[in-house]
Scaffold this active site. Structure first.
Site, short mmCIF file in Angstrom:
data_model
loop_
_atom_site.label_atom_id
_atom_site.label_comp_id
_atom_site.label_asym_id
_atom_site.label_seq_id
_atom_site.Cartn_x
_atom_site.Cartn_y
_atom_site.Cartn_z
N THR A 1 -45.71 33.96 -72.96
CA THR A 1 -45.87 33.07 -74.12
C THR A 1 -45.58 31.60 -73.82
O THR A 1 -45.58 30.78 -74.74
CB THR A 1 -44.97 33.54 -75.28
OG1 THR A 1 -43.62 33.65 -74.80
CG2 THR A 1 -45.43 34.87 -75.84
N LEU B 1 -40.88 38.98 -81.79
CA LEU B 1 -41.55 39.93 -82.70
C LEU B 1 -41.02 41.34 -82.49
O LEU B 1 -40.84 42.10 -83.45
CB LEU B 1 -43.06 39.88 -82.46
CG LEU B 1 -43.91 40.81 -83.32
CD1 LEU B 1 -43.69 40.56 -84.81
CD2 LEU B 1 -45.40 40.65 -82.97
N LYS C 1 -55.09 35.31 -73.32
CA LYS C 1 -54.96 36.18 -74.50
C LYS C 1 -56.33 36.68 -74.95
O LYS C 1 -56.49 37.84 -75.36
CB LYS C 1 -54.26 35.43 -75.65
CG LYS C 1 -52.81 35.06 -75.39
CD LYS C 1 -51.85 36.24 -75.34
CE LYS C 1 -51.67 36.92 -76.67
NZ LYS C 1 -50.67 38.02 -76.59
N THR D 1 -53.53 35.61 -80.63
CA THR D 1 -53.09 34.28 -81.04
C THR D 1 -54.19 33.40 -81.63
O THR D 1 -55.37 33.57 -81.29
CB THR D 1 -52.49 33.56 -79.80
OG1 THR D 1 -52.22 32.20 -80.12
CG2 THR D 1 -53.45 33.58 -78.61
N ASP D 2 -53.78 32.44 -82.43
CA ASP D 2 -54.69 31.39 -82.92
C ASP D 2 -55.24 30.53 -81.77
O ASP D 2 -56.26 29.88 -81.92
CB ASP D 2 -53.94 30.49 -83.93
CG ASP D 2 -52.63 29.94 -83.38
OD1 ASP D 2 -52.04 30.56 -82.48
OD2 ASP D 2 -52.17 28.88 -83.85
N ALA E 1 -45.76 39.74 -73.92
CA ALA E 1 -46.74 38.71 -73.59
C ALA E 1 -46.10 37.63 -72.72
O ALA E 1 -44.87 37.50 -72.67
CB ALA E 1 -47.30 38.06 -74.86
N TYR F 1 -53.29 29.77 -71.52
CA TYR F 1 -52.64 30.81 -72.33
C TYR F 1 -53.66 31.45 -73.27
O TYR F 1 -53.80 32.68 -73.34
CB TYR F 1 -51.48 30.19 -73.12
CG TYR F 1 -50.95 31.04 -74.25
CD1 TYR F 1 -50.15 32.17 -74.01
CD2 TYR F 1 -51.25 30.72 -75.59
CE1 TYR F 1 -49.68 32.94 -75.07
CE2 TYR F 1 -50.78 31.49 -76.64
CZ TYR F 1 -49.99 32.60 -76.37
OH TYR F 1 -49.54 33.36 -77.42
N ASP G 1 -42.65 47.56 -67.47
CA ASP G 1 -43.44 46.39 -67.12
C ASP G 1 -44.89 46.76 -67.39
O ASP G 1 -45.46 47.62 -66.71
CB ASP G 1 -43.21 46.05 -65.64
CG ASP G 1 -44.10 44.91 -65.15
OD1 ASP G 1 -45.00 44.49 -65.90
OD2 ASP G 1 -43.88 44.47 -64.02
N GLY H 1 -38.31 40.67 -77.37
CA GLY H 1 -38.84 39.35 -77.70
C GLY H 1 -38.67 39.12 -79.20
O GLY H 1 -38.12 39.95 -79.93
#
Ligand SMILES: NC(=O)c1ccc[n+]([C@@H]2O[C@H](COP(=O)([O-])OP(=O)(O)OC[C@H]3O[C@@H](n4cnc5c(N)ncnc54)[C@H](OP(=O)(O)O)[C@@H]3O)[C@@H](O)[C@H]2O)c1
Length: 280
Positions: A61, A12, A128, A100-101, A59, A124, A35, A10
Site C-alpha cells: 500500500t 482493514l 492493483k 482501489t480508486d 496489499a 500502485y 505470504d 493491517g
C-alpha cells in the site's frame, strides 16, 4: 461461515477482526503466517482449512515507494491475489478482494462508477488493476471491492498522521485539488461481512464514504472535530496547496471520487465515523 482472512493485521484486517460474527470460524493470517505471494503456502492453507470465503486485505500500500519497488508491489498486489483466486476456485470458495480508486486516471469530471475503464496514473494503481484482472480471469464470480481514502482507529492513515504531526507542527500544507471520498474501514469491514453472506454477489463494487472532499477539506474537518476535545488543535493552521506544489514520487488522480451504479449501500457519514476514531 468459515473465513480465511489475509493481511489480518493491517488497517482493514484489524477492522474486520473487530467485527466478525462470533459464530464464524476464522483463520486470520498476517504476512508471517501466510505470504500470499507464496503459491504453495496459499494452496496448502486453503486446502487444509477449506474456507467458504477468503477475504484478501493483504496489499502493498506504499503508493510512492511502489514507483521504485515495482517487482515487490506487483508480486503482492497482482500475483498474490491470483494465487488466492486459484486456490479459491480449486477448493470451491468465494474470494472477496479489495482494490482501489487509484485504478482510475482522475480525468473524469463526475464520480467513477464500476463500468468506467481503469487507466492508472501510478504503479500502485497499475499493480492493483493487474490484481483485479488476474482475479477475474481465474474466478469470474469473485467479489472485488474498490475503496478509497481509508481511515480507522488502526494502522497508518491520514487522520492519524494529521493528529500525530499536530503534536510537533503548527502549520500544515495540504493538497486542495485532489478530491476523493474518505471511507471508515469499520464500515467497509461490515460491508464485506454482508457480501460474504450474499450468494448472488459477484464482480466489482465501489464502496466509499458519502461526501467527496479534497485532502485539505478532510484535514480541516479532522482538526475542527478533534478541536472540540483537544482545544490545542484549534490553533493549527491548515494551508491549501496545489498538487504541483506538493512534490510526491507517484502521480495521484485529481478526481478519485467514486459511486456505485450497482448498489445503494454506502459507508455511513464519514465525518460521524471520525468521532469513533477519536474515542478509540
Ligand atoms: N488505505 C487506504 O487508504 C486504501 C485506499 C484504497 C484501497 N485500499 C486497499 O485496501 C486494502 C487494505 O488496505 P489497508 O489500509 O488495510 O492496508 P495496510 O494497513 O497497509 O495493510 C496491508 C497488510 O498487508 C500485509 N501484507 C503485505 N504483503 C503481504 C504478503 N506478501 N502476504 C500477506 N500479507 C501481506 C501487510 O502485512 P505486513 O505489515 O506484515 O507486511 C499489512 O498488514 C488494500 O487492498 C489496499 O490496496 C486502501
Amino acid at each position: 461461515m468459515r473465513v480465511l482472512l489475509t493481511g489480518a493485521y493491517g488497517q482493514l484486517g484489524r477492522s474486520l477482526l473487530d467485527r466478525f460474527p462470533a459464530d464464524w470460524i476464522l483463520l486470520a493470517c498476517g504476512s508471517a503466517e501466510l505470504d500470499i505471494t507464496n503459491q504453495a503456502a496459499v494452496d496448502r492453507i486453503v486446502r487444509r482449512f477449506q474456507p467458504q470465503v477468503i477475504m484478501n486485505t493483504a496489499a502493498y500500500t506504499a503508493v510512492d515507494k511502489a514507483e521504485t519497488d515495482r517487482i515487490r508491489a506487483m508480486k503482492i498486489n497482482a500475483i498474490g491475489p491470483e494465487n488466492l483466486a486459484r486456490a479459491a476456485r480449486d477448493n470451491g470458495a468465494q474470494l472477496i478482494h479489495i482494490s482501489t480508486d487509484y485504478v482510475f486516471d482522475g480525468t473524469k469530471t463526475t464520480p467513477y462508477v464500476e463500468s468506467d475503464a481503469p487507466c492508472p496514473v501510478n504503479f500502485y494503481g497499475l499493480s492493483k488493476w493487474e490484481g483485479e484482472k488476474r482475479v477475474q480471469a481465474i474466478l469470474p464470480r469473485a467479489i472485488i471491492v474498490r475503496t478509497s481514502w481509508m481511515f480507522s482507529e488502526h494502522g497508518n492513515n491520514f487522520v492519524k498522521t494529521m493528529l500525530r504531526l499536530a503534536q510537533t507542527q503548527q502549520t500544515f500544507r495540504v493538497v486542495n485539488d485532489q478530491r476523493g471520498c474518505p471511507t471508515y474501514a469499520g464500515d467497509l469491514a461490515q460491508a464485506m461481512i454482508t457480501l460474504a453472506t450474499d450468494a448472488n454477489a459477484a464482480g466489482i463494487y465501489h464502496y466509499c464514504g458519502d461526501k467527496a472532499v479534497s485532502w485539505y477539506e478532510f484535514a480541516l474537518t479532522i482538526f475542527n472535530l478533534f478541536g472540540n476535545e483537544y482545544p490545542e488543535l484549534r490553533s493549527i493552521e491548515v494551508c491549501p496547496i496545489s498538487t504541483a506544489a506538493f512534490k510526491q514520487q507517484a502521480c495521484r488522480p485529481i478526481n478519485s471520487v467514486m459511486q456505485s451504479e450497482r448498489t445503494a449501500s454506502q459507508a455511513s457519514c464519514w465525518d460521524k465515523a471520525l468521532g469513533m476514531v477519536m474515542s478509540a
